[in-house]
Design a protein around this motif. Structure first.
Motif, PDB file in Angstrom:
ATOM      1  N   VAL A  28       0.888  -1.188   0.008  1.00  0.00           N
ATOM      2  CA  VAL A  28       0.157  -0.200   0.122  1.00  0.00           C
ATOM      3  C   VAL A  28       0.849   1.191  -0.078  1.00  0.00           C
ATOM      4  CG1 VAL A  28      -2.074  -1.097   1.184  1.00  0.00           C
ATOM      5  CG2 VAL A  28      -0.250  -0.055   2.562  1.00  0.00           C
ATOM      6  N   THR A  29       0.199   2.258  -0.399  1.00  0.00           N
ATOM      7  CA  THR A  29       1.110   3.816  -0.366  1.00  0.00           C
ATOM      8  C   THR A  29       0.792   3.913   1.303  1.00  0.00           C
ATOM      9  OG1 THR A  29      -0.970   4.840  -1.094  1.00  0.00           O
ATOM     10  CG2 THR A  29       0.577   4.224  -2.730  1.00  0.00           C
ATOM     11  N   PRO A  30       1.889   4.903   1.405  1.00  0.00           N
ATOM     12  CA  PRO A  30       1.825   5.363   3.061  1.00  0.00           C
ATOM     13  C   PRO A  30       1.256   6.460   3.365  1.00  0.00           C
ATOM     14  CG  PRO A  30       3.889   6.114   2.037  1.00  0.00           C
ATOM     15  CD  PRO A  30       3.091   5.066   0.855  1.00  0.00           C
ATOM     16  N   GLY A  31       0.515   7.126   2.697  1.00  0.00           N
ATOM     17  CA  GLY A  31      -0.175   8.491   2.753  1.00  0.00           C
ATOM     18  C   GLY A  31      -1.417   8.566   3.647  1.00  0.00           C
ATOM     19  N   SER A  32      -2.348   7.477   3.900  1.00  0.00           N
ATOM     20  CA  SER A  32      -3.411   7.557   4.421  1.00  0.00           C
ATOM     21  C   SER A  32      -3.346   7.363   6.018  1.00  0.00           C
ATOM     22  CB  SER A  32      -4.572   6.770   3.909  1.00  0.00           C
ATOM     23  OG  SER A  32      -3.962   5.266   4.284  1.00  0.00           O
ATOM     24  N   SER A  33      -4.311   7.995   6.640  1.00  0.00           N
ATOM     25  CA  SER A  33      -4.505   8.085   8.143  1.00  0.00           C
ATOM     26  C   SER A  33      -4.355   6.588   8.676  1.00  0.00           C
ATOM     27  CB  SER A  33      -5.309   8.937   8.694  1.00  0.00           C
ATOM     28  OG  SER A  33      -5.135  10.340   8.375  1.00  0.00           O
ATOM     29  N   PRO A  34      -4.971   5.776   8.035  1.00  0.00           N
ATOM     30  CA  PRO A  34      -5.233   4.658   8.825  1.00  0.00           C
ATOM     31  C   PRO A  34      -3.826   3.781   8.707  1.00  0.00           C
ATOM     32  CG  PRO A  34      -7.089   4.853   7.559  1.00  0.00           C
ATOM     33  CD  PRO A  34      -6.214   6.013   7.372  1.00  0.00           C
ATOM     34  N   ILE A  35      -3.378   4.128   7.466  1.00  0.00           N
ATOM     35  CA  ILE A  35      -1.749   3.253   7.332  1.00  0.00           C
ATOM     36  C   ILE A  35      -0.758   3.786   8.168  1.00  0.00           C
ATOM     37  CG2 ILE A  35      -0.079   2.962   5.561  1.00  0.00           C
ATOM     38  CD1 ILE A  35      -2.403   1.474   5.012  1.00  0.00           C
ATOM     39  N   LYS A  36      -0.652   5.259   8.535  1.00  0.00           N
ATOM     40  CA  LYS A  36       0.113   5.907   9.556  1.00  0.00           C
ATOM     41  C   LYS A  36      -0.106   5.370  10.779  1.00  0.00           C
ATOM     42  CE  LYS A  36       0.526  10.142   6.672  1.00  0.00           C
ATOM     43  NZ  LYS A  36       0.256  11.539   6.869  1.00  0.00           N
ATOM     44  N   ALA A  59       6.396   3.160  -0.275  1.00  0.00           N
ATOM     45  CA  ALA A  59       5.305   2.092  -0.134  1.00  0.00           C
ATOM     46  C   ALA A  59       5.393   1.243   1.210  1.00  0.00           C
ATOM     47  CB  ALA A  59       5.748   0.712  -1.112  1.00  0.00           C
ATOM     48  N   ILE A  60       4.378   0.674   1.719  1.00  0.00           N
ATOM     49  CA  ILE A  60       4.264  -0.117   2.877  1.00  0.00           C
ATOM     50  C   ILE A  60       4.015  -1.317   2.502  1.00  0.00           C
ATOM     51  CG2 ILE A  60       2.748  -0.455   5.058  1.00  0.00           C
ATOM     52  CD1 ILE A  60       4.508   2.296   5.281  1.00  0.00           C
ATOM     53  N   ILE A  61       4.664  -2.525   2.997  1.00  0.00           N
ATOM     54  CA  ILE A  61       4.412  -3.891   2.909  1.00  0.00           C
ATOM     55  C   ILE A  61       3.855  -4.578   3.873  1.00  0.00           C
ATOM     56  CG2 ILE A  61       5.368  -6.042   1.790  1.00  0.00           C
ATOM     57  CD1 ILE A  61       7.584  -4.224   0.730  1.00  0.00           C
ATOM     58  N   ILE A  62       2.879  -5.166   4.086  1.00  0.00           N
ATOM     59  CA  ILE A  62       2.206  -5.645   5.094  1.00  0.00           C
ATOM     60  C   ILE A  62       2.341  -7.278   4.812  1.00  0.00           C
ATOM     61  CG2 ILE A  62      -0.003  -6.091   6.376  1.00  0.00           C
ATOM     62  CD1 ILE A  62      -0.941  -3.551   4.999  1.00  0.00           C
ATOM     63  N   THR A  63       2.809  -7.896   5.879  1.00  0.00           N
ATOM     64  CA  THR A  63       3.174  -9.363   5.724  1.00  0.00           C
ATOM     65  C   THR A  63       2.198 -10.282   6.742  1.00  0.00           C
ATOM     66  OG1 THR A  63       4.622  -9.451   7.857  1.00  0.00           O
ATOM     67  CG2 THR A  63       5.670  -8.799   5.698  1.00  0.00           C
ATOM     68  N   ASP A  64       2.141 -11.295   6.738  1.00  0.00           N
ATOM     69  CA  ASP A  64       1.229 -12.445   7.377  1.00  0.00           C
ATOM     70  C   ASP A  64       1.841 -12.439   8.750  1.00  0.00           C
ATOM     71  OD1 ASP A  64       3.238 -13.955   6.933  1.00  0.00           O
ATOM     72  OD2 ASP A  64       2.308 -15.750   5.809  1.00  0.00           O
ATOM     73  N   MET A  70       8.495  -0.806   5.559  1.00  0.00           N
ATOM     74  CA  MET A  70       8.674   0.269   4.694  1.00  0.00           C
ATOM     75  C   MET A  70       9.808   0.128   3.573  1.00  0.00           C
ATOM     76  SD  MET A  70       8.288   3.109   7.790  1.00  0.00           S
ATOM     77  CE  MET A  70      10.213   3.152   8.168  1.00  0.00           C
ATOM     78  N   SER A  71       9.323   0.733   2.450  1.00  0.00           N
ATOM     79  CA  SER A  71      10.274   0.727   1.341  1.00  0.00           C
ATOM     80  C   SER A  71      10.297   2.152   0.480  1.00  0.00           C
ATOM     81  CB  SER A  71       9.710  -0.540   0.170  1.00  0.00           C
ATOM     82  OG  SER A  71      10.571  -0.398  -0.955  1.00  0.00           O
ATOM     83  N   THR A  77       6.150  -0.084  -8.376  1.00  0.00           N
ATOM     84  CA  THR A  77       7.155  -0.888  -8.975  1.00  0.00           C
ATOM     85  C   THR A  77       7.435  -2.242  -8.216  1.00  0.00           C
ATOM     86  OG1 THR A  77       8.392   1.185  -9.125  1.00  0.00           O
ATOM     87  CG2 THR A  77       9.896  -0.662  -8.803  1.00  0.00           C
ATOM     88  N   ILE A  78       7.316  -2.429  -6.984  1.00  0.00           N
ATOM     89  CA  ILE A  78       6.918  -3.573  -6.299  1.00  0.00           C
ATOM     90  C   ILE A  78       6.067  -4.510  -6.672  1.00  0.00           C
ATOM     91  CG2 ILE A  78       7.020  -4.652  -3.970  1.00  0.00           C
ATOM     92  CD1 ILE A  78       7.825  -1.916  -2.789  1.00  0.00           C
ATOM     93  N   THR A  79       4.929  -4.095  -7.050  1.00  0.00           N
ATOM     94  CA  THR A  79       3.846  -5.004  -7.620  1.00  0.00           C
ATOM     95  C   THR A  79       4.447  -5.474  -9.047  1.00  0.00           C
ATOM     96  OG1 THR A  79       2.179  -3.626  -6.393  1.00  0.00           O
ATOM     97  CG2 THR A  79       1.373  -4.910  -8.355  1.00  0.00           C
ATOM     98  N   GLN A  80       5.069  -4.758  -9.708  1.00  0.00           N
ATOM     99  CA  GLN A  80       5.424  -5.200 -11.113  1.00  0.00           C
ATOM    100  C   GLN A  80       6.389  -6.075 -10.858  1.00  0.00           C
ATOM    101  OE1 GLN A  80       7.142  -1.837 -13.063  1.00  0.00           O
ATOM    102  NE2 GLN A  80       5.052  -0.884 -13.844  1.00  0.00           N
TER     103      GLN A  80
END
Length: 93
Positions: A28-36, A59-64, A70-71, A77-80
């Motif tokens: 996900v992108t890091p801009g939204s309040s829930p992600i912050k 970008a923020i990567i969430i793992t199981d 944080m990238s 780019t990561i999705t590609q």
């Protein structure tokens, strides 16, 4: 001959850092309040991994495993890179 599974399935997330593709839930992108908020909560729990090498978080990567990574690369780019990894496995069949 078809290779079973994805093997190691490591994806480069920038600046020499890699993550196991099979452990990623979302990018996900890091801009939204829930992600912050999620990032701050991960920091408090000791589950935040900074792989930006001092650059801006793009970008923020969430793992199981409930880790937040944080990238410094864009989420697209990561999705590609994930998509290319999938195509390589399909071509080996």
């Amino acid at each position: 001959m078809r290779k079973s599974g994805r093997g190691l399935g490591l994806i480069n997330i920038g600046f020499g850092n890699v993550v196991s593709a099979s452990r990623v839930i979302a990018i996900v992108t890091p801009g939204s309040s829930p992600i912050k908020r999620m990032r701050e909560e991960a920091r408090e729990r000791g589950k935040l991994v900074d792989a930006t090498q001092g650059r801006k978080t793009r970008a923020i990567i969430i793992t199981d495993s409930d880790h937040i990574i944080m990238s410094g690369l864009q989420a697209a780019t990561i999705t590609q890179r994930f998509s290319r990894e999938g195509r390589c496995d399909d071509e080996e069949s």
